[in-house]
Design a protein around this motif. Structure first.
Motif, PDB file in Angstrom:
ATOM      1  N   SER A 127      -4.956  -0.518  10.340  1.00  0.00           N
ATOM      2  CA  SER A 127      -5.530  -1.852  10.159  1.00  0.00           C
ATOM      3  C   SER A 127      -4.627  -2.804   9.375  1.00  0.00           C
ATOM      4  O   SER A 127      -5.111  -3.771   8.824  1.00  0.00           O
ATOM      5  N   CYS A 128      -3.346  -2.519   9.297  1.00  0.00           N
ATOM      6  CA  CYS A 128      -2.456  -3.379   8.513  1.00  0.00           C
ATOM      7  C   CYS A 128      -1.075  -3.425   9.174  1.00  0.00           C
ATOM      8  O   CYS A 128      -0.947  -3.191  10.362  1.00  0.00           O
ATOM      9  N   TYR A 129      -0.063  -3.719   8.393  1.00  0.00           N
ATOM     10  CA  TYR A 129       1.303  -3.825   8.897  1.00  0.00           C
ATOM     11  C   TYR A 129       2.151  -2.725   8.272  1.00  0.00           C
ATOM     12  O   TYR A 129       2.113  -2.517   7.072  1.00  0.00           O
ATOM     13  N   VAL A 150       0.854  -1.178   0.000  1.00  0.00           N
ATOM     14  CA  VAL A 150       0.000   0.000   0.000  1.00  0.00           C
ATOM     15  C   VAL A 150       0.894   1.233   0.000  1.00  0.00           C
ATOM     16  O   VAL A 150       2.074   1.160   0.315  1.00  0.00           O
ATOM     17  N   THR A 178      -0.675  -5.187   3.504  1.00  0.00           N
ATOM     18  CA  THR A 178      -1.943  -5.721   3.977  1.00  0.00           C
ATOM     19  C   THR A 178      -1.767  -7.031   4.739  1.00  0.00           C
ATOM     20  O   THR A 178      -2.625  -7.391   5.542  1.00  0.00           O
ATOM     21  N   THR A 179      -0.656  -7.744   4.512  1.00  0.00           N
ATOM     22  CA  THR A 179      -0.420  -9.014   5.200  1.00  0.00           C
ATOM     23  C   THR A 179       0.933  -9.006   5.905  1.00  0.00           C
ATOM     24  O   THR A 179       1.843  -8.273   5.521  1.00  0.00           O
ATOM     25  N   GLU A 199       3.383   0.403   3.913  1.00  0.00           N
ATOM     26  CA  GLU A 199       2.344  -0.374   4.576  1.00  0.00           C
ATOM     27  C   GLU A 199       2.030  -1.594   3.734  1.00  0.00           C
ATOM     28  O   GLU A 199       2.057  -1.535   2.504  1.00  0.00           O
ATOM     29  N   PRO A 235       0.099   2.632  10.888  1.00  0.00           N
ATOM     30  CA  PRO A 235      -1.078   2.057  10.239  1.00  0.00           C
ATOM     31  C   PRO A 235      -2.176   1.755  11.250  1.00  0.00           C
ATOM     32  O   PRO A 235      -1.919   1.487  12.418  1.00  0.00           O
TER      33      PRO A 235
END
Length: 60
Positions: free
Chosen positions: A11-13, A2, A26-27, A24, A9
């Motif tokens: 809602s992510c890593y 991202v 997502t997983t 950033e 962040p």
């Protein structure tokens, strides 16, 4: 991957390089792959993965 951001962040890593959030993901696996790639190219950097859900950081 991202877009890069300067805030932690929600809602992510996040990939934190020398104290600054640089990317950033997502997983967790994506963040680890990004960390490993950067560490191979620039071994002197301090790279941490910030997990937004647990608000914890994982360091190499």
């Amino acid at each position: 991957m991202v877009a890069a951001s300067r805030e932690l962040p929600v809602s992510c890593y996040g990939l934190e390089v020398d104290g600054r959030l640089e990317a950033e993901f997502t997983t967790r696996d994506g963040a680890r792959a990004g960390r490993e790639e950067l560490k191979k190219r620039f071994p002197m950097l301090q790279i941490r993965i910030h997990d937004a859900q647990t608000n914890a950081a994982e360091e190499i």
